[in-house]
Scaffold this active site. Sequence first.
Site, PDB file in Angstrom:
ATOM      1  N   TYR A  56       0.714  -1.181   0.005  1.00 14.77           N
ATOM      2  CA  TYR A  56       0.090  -0.114   0.082  1.00 14.77           C
ATOM      3  C   TYR A  56       0.762   1.299  -0.038  1.00 14.77           C
ATOM      4  CZ  TYR A  56      -3.552  -3.386   1.364  1.00 14.77           C
ATOM      5  OH  TYR A  56      -4.443  -4.595   1.178  1.00 14.77           O
ATOM      6  N   HIS A 120       0.098 -12.179  -0.271  1.00 15.17           N
ATOM      7  CA  HIS A 120      -0.758 -11.163  -0.740  1.00 15.17           C
ATOM      8  C   HIS A 120      -1.341 -11.249  -2.413  1.00 15.17           C
ATOM      9  CE1 HIS A 120      -1.645  -6.375  -0.499  1.00 15.17           C
ATOM     10  NE2 HIS A 120      -2.615  -6.945  -1.026  1.00 15.17           N
TER      11      HIS A 120
END
Length: 313
Positions: A56, A120
């Site tokens: 992120y 992820h």
Amino acid sequence: MTPRTLGSTGLSVSPIAFGGSPLGGVFGAVSIDECIRSVHRALDSGINLIDTSPYYANKRAESVLGLAIEGIPRDRFILSTKAGRITATKFDFSPRAMTASLEESLVRLKTDYVDIFIAHDIEFENDLARVKDETIAAMLDLKRAGKCRFIGVSGYPVELLADFAATCPIDLVLSYCHMTLLDQTLVSGLLPAIESKRLGLINASALAMGLLTMQGPPAWHPAPAAIKQATDQAREHCRKRGMDIAKLALQFTLSDARIPTTLVGMSTAAEVESNLEAAAEPIDESLLAEVQAILAPVVNSGWPSGNWPAPGA
Ligand code: NAD
């Protein structure tokens, strides 16, 4: 908000959890002070699960979260981070990369361990057998070493998550955008596999990554034009009725008691307040029916992600 149990982990999680990707500014610029306030407001209100990832905003979201949680007793919150996704197009699920990534995350998060460690967006990996074998083995080693307490995988395709849930020694799965006003395929596609193994389920993106908000989605949103047009129409309908589509969307997702927790991306104290208020109020059934009718042509249609659907599927 009455806490719920996350599968067999023994963790007691708040039904609304704090999605940390906006802390890096991926949904729009926000000051560090406001981000910190949002995390503190969430923790003070009983939200106890916070999710982040080095992906992120190129590690910035994790660094900002590290500043926000610094000095707060570690047992006051459940911390989740991920590894394997490095940029939008670069992935590395090798044991060495997963281990190094978690070590670096711990430094940014100013802690000795995370509660939850997630591979992820696994659908981007070409060699999924290797993820099942080597990546998961490395994550189990990190669990044994006390660097994380529970491990799991995240991604978009529910079928792939269900396959990992059924076949891997993981504790939980993180699924996003599949239990919303736009898409409820989590219920048939993933929930049975989760329930049969009593795994933890972290549901994410009740607002469909901004599609179901009054401000609309960020430019990078992967949904095809037909979904964006339908959500534009639904948003406009709510605006004319003087209602907030984000509130309706969150209430819809929270109404399914089979889902222990839902991550909502937040970066301002006002968003935290507004989402907690929404959770405490009954849903407007007539508005729900109107919005569902607008979204019906695109419901459960989704979008491709990574190598999914596989060629020929
Ligand atoms: P989301 O659906 O939670 O939407 C976030 C957007 O909604 C942000 O722009 C936020 O500012 C806005 N918002 C929040 N509350 C609002 C309100 N009351 N009114 C108006 N706007 C509001 O999408 P998300 O943040 O992508 O998903 C939640 C979290 O789940 C992420 O932050 C991340 O932690 C996690 N996640 C993980 C994966 C993965 O592992 N692959 C994928 C998606 C999300």
